[in-house]
Design a protein around this motif. Structure first.
Motif: not given
Length: 208
Positions: A59-81
């Protein structure tokens, strides 16, 4: 950092914060630490393909995980490349430093010339991992070294590396942790490929 709060109730209300862009940054000293000695096991050229980044990792966004199975992507923090491109470029440098081949190593693969081998890899994890009282980064990669002439796999492997965030818990610290884990994972894969190819070469020499 507020990944857990995003999952629970949402960090941002009203207008979103400005977009932030980040890049992996790997010091040469980290990528070349413990570099193998001896002659490279390959003499042919190696092309590094862009890494596959399935699902949320593309998606281009930095990904975070809470615990073992709850994933999300930061809405405003992205990879420049794009992540797959950054990993391909990083792999080019590490494969050169760790002497997998005496031939050239190129990224991206050329549309004009065809190299003798191709490094193909996929991201399995590339996460900020949030737990009660701690933050860690986790990088998991699977890779293959393919002989291009007959599209045959000459080596395959997987590596996972984790880096605890022990100092300032900021997104800059997370990116630094991902960078360190990435360097170790790719170096491990490169060294494992080299060791496996040396064993195959030694076994072939004994049979002759």
């Amino acid at each position: 950092m507020c990944a857990a709060a995003i999952v629970a109730s949402g960090c941002f209300r009203g207008s979103l914060p400005p977009r932030e862009f980040y890049r992996l940054s790997i010091p040469d000293s980290l990528a070349s630490a413990g570099r193998p000695t001896g002659a490279p096991p390959l003499t042919g050229s190696v092309a590094i393909a862009r890494y596959d980044t399935p699902g949320i990792y593309g998606t281009g966004s930095l990904v975070y995980r809470v615990g073992t199975s709850a994933y999300g992507a930061y809405p405003s923090r992205e990879w420049a490349i794009p992540l797959g491109e950054m990993l391909g470029s990083i792999t080019e440098g590490i494969v050169r430093q760790r002497s997998l081949t005496s031939g050239r190593v190129v990224y991206p693969p050329s549309a004009v010339t065809q190299e003798q081998y191709e490094w193909r890899a996929t991201v399995r994890e590339f996460d900020e991992v949030d737990a009660p009282g701690s933050v860690t980064t986790s990088v998991s990669l699977v890779a293959q070294l393919v002989r291009v002439a007959d599209d045959s796999v000459v080596w395959s492997g997987a590596a996972q590396e984790m880096e605890p965030i022990t100092q300032t818990r900021s997104i800059d610290a997370v990116v630094a942790g991902l960078s360190a884990a990435t360097a170790r994972a790719i170096a491990r894969l490169t060294d494992e490929a080299g060791s496996a190819l040396r064993r195959l070469a030694a076994a072939g020499a004994q049979q002759r």
